[in-house]
Design a protein around this motif. Structure first.
Motif, mmCIF file in Angstrom:
data_model
loop_
_atom_site.group_PDB
_atom_site.id
_atom_site.type_symbol
_atom_site.label_atom_id
_atom_site.label_comp_id
_atom_site.label_asym_id
_atom_site.label_seq_id
_atom_site.Cartn_x
_atom_site.Cartn_y
_atom_site.Cartn_z
ATOM 1 N N LEU A 63 0.826 -1.214 0.000
ATOM 2 C CA LEU A 63 0.000 0.000 0.000
ATOM 3 C C LEU A 63 0.859 1.262 0.000
ATOM 4 O O LEU A 63 0.534 2.244 -0.674
ATOM 5 C CB LEU A 63 -0.961 -0.012 1.187
ATOM 6 N N THR A 64 1.968 1.222 0.729
ATOM 7 C CA THR A 64 2.876 2.365 0.743
ATOM 8 C C THR A 64 3.476 2.576 -0.639
ATOM 9 O O THR A 64 3.550 3.707 -1.139
ATOM 10 C CB THR A 64 3.995 2.157 1.787
ATOM 11 N N ARG A 65 3.877 1.507 -1.272
ATOM 12 C CA ARG A 65 4.448 1.606 -2.625
ATOM 13 C C ARG A 65 3.438 2.168 -3.605
ATOM 14 O O ARG A 65 3.768 3.017 -4.434
ATOM 15 C CB ARG A 65 4.934 0.235 -3.070
ATOM 16 N N VAL A 66 2.202 1.701 -3.529
ATOM 17 C CA VAL A 66 1.158 2.222 -4.422
ATOM 18 C C VAL A 66 1.019 3.722 -4.238
ATOM 19 O O VAL A 66 0.993 4.479 -5.216
ATOM 20 C CB VAL A 66 -0.197 1.518 -4.180
ATOM 21 N N ALA A 67 0.914 4.173 -3.003
ATOM 22 C CA ALA A 67 0.734 5.606 -2.738
ATOM 23 C C ALA A 67 1.890 6.416 -3.319
ATOM 24 O O ALA A 67 1.670 7.446 -3.969
ATOM 25 C CB ALA A 67 0.608 5.857 -1.239
ATOM 26 N N LEU A 68 3.095 5.960 -3.109
ATOM 27 C CA LEU A 68 4.256 6.699 -3.585
ATOM 28 C C LEU A 68 4.410 6.602 -5.102
ATOM 29 O O LEU A 68 4.660 7.608 -5.771
ATOM 30 C CB LEU A 68 5.518 6.214 -2.870
ATOM 31 N N ASP A 69 4.264 5.398 -5.650
ATOM 32 C CA ASP A 69 4.420 5.224 -7.098
ATOM 33 C C ASP A 69 3.355 5.967 -7.889
ATOM 34 O O ASP A 69 3.638 6.551 -8.930
ATOM 35 C CB ASP A 69 4.383 3.745 -7.482
ATOM 36 N N GLU A 70 2.122 5.931 -7.397
ATOM 37 C CA GLU A 70 1.011 6.557 -8.122
ATOM 38 C C GLU A 70 0.800 8.008 -7.708
ATOM 39 O O GLU A 70 -0.013 8.707 -8.296
ATOM 40 C CB GLU A 70 -0.281 5.763 -7.921
ATOM 41 N N GLN A 71 1.499 8.441 -6.667
ATOM 42 C CA GLN A 71 1.333 9.791 -6.114
ATOM 43 C C GLN A 71 -0.135 10.067 -5.784
ATOM 44 O O GLN A 71 -0.676 11.135 -6.053
ATOM 45 C CB GLN A 71 1.902 10.842 -7.069
ATOM 46 N N THR A 72 -0.747 9.053 -5.189
ATOM 47 C CA THR A 72 -2.150 9.089 -4.795
ATOM 48 C C THR A 72 -2.239 8.609 -3.350
ATOM 49 O O THR A 72 -1.754 7.515 -3.044
ATOM 50 C CB THR A 72 -2.999 8.166 -5.700
ATOM 51 N N PRO A 73 -2.838 9.387 -2.463
ATOM 52 C CA PRO A 73 -2.964 8.928 -1.079
ATOM 53 C C PRO A 73 -3.743 7.607 -0.977
ATOM 54 O O PRO A 73 -4.791 7.445 -1.617
ATOM 55 C CB PRO A 73 -3.722 10.067 -0.398
ATOM 56 N N VAL A 74 -3.192 6.697 -0.196
ATOM 57 C CA VAL A 74 -3.820 5.395 0.048
ATOM 58 C C VAL A 74 -3.892 5.198 1.553
ATOM 59 O O VAL A 74 -2.865 5.211 2.236
ATOM 60 C CB VAL A 74 -3.025 4.240 -0.598
ATOM 61 N N ALA A 75 -5.096 5.003 2.069
ATOM 62 C CA ALA A 75 -5.287 4.775 3.502
ATOM 63 C C ALA A 75 -5.141 3.294 3.820
ATOM 64 O O ALA A 75 -5.736 2.449 3.164
ATOM 65 C CB ALA A 75 -6.661 5.262 3.938
ATOM 66 N N HIS A 76 -4.357 3.025 4.848
ATOM 67 C CA HIS A 76 -4.143 1.658 5.338
ATOM 68 C C HIS A 76 -5.166 1.411 6.445
ATOM 69 O O HIS A 76 -4.904 1.671 7.614
ATOM 70 C CB HIS A 76 -2.724 1.531 5.868
ATOM 71 N N GLY A 77 -6.332 0.928 6.068
ATOM 72 C CA GLY A 77 -7.387 0.640 7.022
ATOM 73 C C GLY A 77 -7.498 -0.844 7.312
ATOM 74 O O GLY A 77 -8.599 -1.361 7.545
ATOM 75 N N VAL A 78 -6.382 -1.543 7.272
ATOM 76 C CA VAL A 78 -6.371 -2.978 7.554
ATOM 77 C C VAL A 78 -6.118 -3.159 9.048
ATOM 78 O O VAL A 78 -5.099 -2.719 9.573
ATOM 79 C CB VAL A 78 -5.290 -3.701 6.734
ATOM 80 N N LEU A 79 -7.056 -3.781 9.710
ATOM 81 C CA LEU A 79 -6.915 -4.056 11.139
ATOM 82 C C LEU A 79 -5.932 -5.202 11.313
ATOM 83 O O LEU A 79 -6.133 -6.279 10.754
ATOM 84 C CB LEU A 79 -8.263 -4.424 11.758
ATOM 85 N N THR A 80 -4.869 -4.977 12.047
ATOM 86 C CA THR A 80 -3.865 -6.011 12.325
ATOM 87 C C THR A 80 -3.887 -6.227 13.832
ATOM 88 O O THR A 80 -3.319 -5.441 14.581
ATOM 89 C CB THR A 80 -2.481 -5.567 11.827
ATOM 90 N N VAL A 81 -4.560 -7.281 14.248
ATOM 91 C CA VAL A 81 -4.915 -7.438 15.657
ATOM 92 C C VAL A 81 -4.574 -8.829 16.185
ATOM 93 O O VAL A 81 -4.308 -9.754 15.423
ATOM 94 C CB VAL A 81 -6.418 -7.141 15.864
ATOM 95 N N GLU A 82 -4.628 -8.923 17.490
ATOM 96 C CA GLU A 82 -4.334 -10.185 18.176
ATOM 97 C C GLU A 82 -5.556 -11.090 18.310
ATOM 98 O O GLU A 82 -5.403 -12.292 18.531
ATOM 99 C CB GLU A 82 -3.774 -9.895 19.571
ATOM 100 N N SER A 83 -6.756 -10.506 18.225
ATOM 101 C CA SER A 83 -7.954 -11.304 18.478
ATOM 102 C C SER A 83 -9.159 -10.743 17.732
ATOM 103 O O SER A 83 -9.154 -9.568 17.321
ATOM 104 C CB SER A 83 -8.270 -11.320 19.981
ATOM 105 N N LEU A 84 -10.179 -11.557 17.613
ATOM 106 C CA LEU A 84 -11.426 -11.104 17.004
ATOM 107 C C LEU A 84 -12.031 -9.965 17.813
ATOM 108 O O LEU A 84 -12.570 -9.005 17.253
ATOM 109 C CB LEU A 84 -12.414 -12.271 16.897
ATOM 110 N N GLY A 85 -11.912 -10.016 19.117
ATOM 111 C CA GLY A 85 -12.426 -8.946 19.972
ATOM 112 C C GLY A 85 -11.762 -7.613 19.669
ATOM 113 O O GLY A 85 -12.434 -6.578 19.609
ATOM 114 N N GLN A 86 -10.457 -7.630 19.469
ATOM 115 C CA GLN A 86 -9.761 -6.387 19.105
ATOM 116 C C GLN A 86 -10.241 -5.867 17.757
ATOM 117 O O GLN A 86 -10.369 -4.660 17.571
ATOM 118 C CB GLN A 86 -8.246 -6.605 19.074
#
Length: 157
Positions: free
Chosen positions: A100-123
């Motif tokens: 996602l970082t590469r896409v934003a920089l290569d395309e010069q288009t803001p890309v939001a990283h809204g991927v939840l990276t969590v320890e549990s389903l509750g989180q």
């Protein structure tokens, strides 16, 4: 979640912008809701032109985000990755973040990283913008990425 430092972005005036949203189908109950919250945030910010795409998993998010970045002013990538018993969690998160970082920089288009990276389903539920969630990453990621587009445009003035 740090629990502090939130910039408390409510909405921004993003009328006239085109937004791409890509969400994974893993943990669809949560990601479906996050996509809905992203769409609601876009509407609240005045964005009428929204393209939504879905992919199998989080690893596929960057390539579709790149396709959207070629057509949109900003992109929001949404997914959920929950730690398991193997290193797969680390590989997926590293790949998605770098992609996602590469896409934003290569395309010069803001890309939001809204991927939840969590320890549990509750989180994940705590961050998915559900009625009893303490965070709303679909909404927050969308407003943040639209804000980034506006900041870039302001630099050009």
């Amino acid at each position: 979640m740090a629990g502090f430092g939130d910039p408390h972005l409510g909405t921004v005036d993003a009328a006239g912008l085109k937004l791409g949203i890509v969400g994974s189908r893993w943990h669809a109950d949560l990601v479906d809701h996050m996509v809905e919250r992203a769409q609601a945030a876009a509407k609240a910010c005045g964005v009428d032109d929204v393209i939504v795409a879905r992919v199998a998993g989080s690893v596929e998010l960057p390539i579709v985000a790149q396709a959207l970045a070629k057509r949109c002013d900003a992109v929001v990538a949404l997914g959920v990755v929950i730690r398991g018993e193997t290193a797969h969690f680390d590989y997926v998160n590293d790949s998605v973040t770098a992609g996602l970082t590469r896409v934003a920089l290569d395309e010069q288009t803001p890309v939001a990283h809204g991927v939840l990276t969590v320890e549990s389903l509750g989180q994940a539920k705590d961050r998915a913008g559900l009625e009893d969630s303490i965070e709303d990453k679909g909404w927050q990621s969308t407003v943040a990425v639209l804000d980034a587009v506006l900041a870039i445009r302001d630099l050009g003035k």
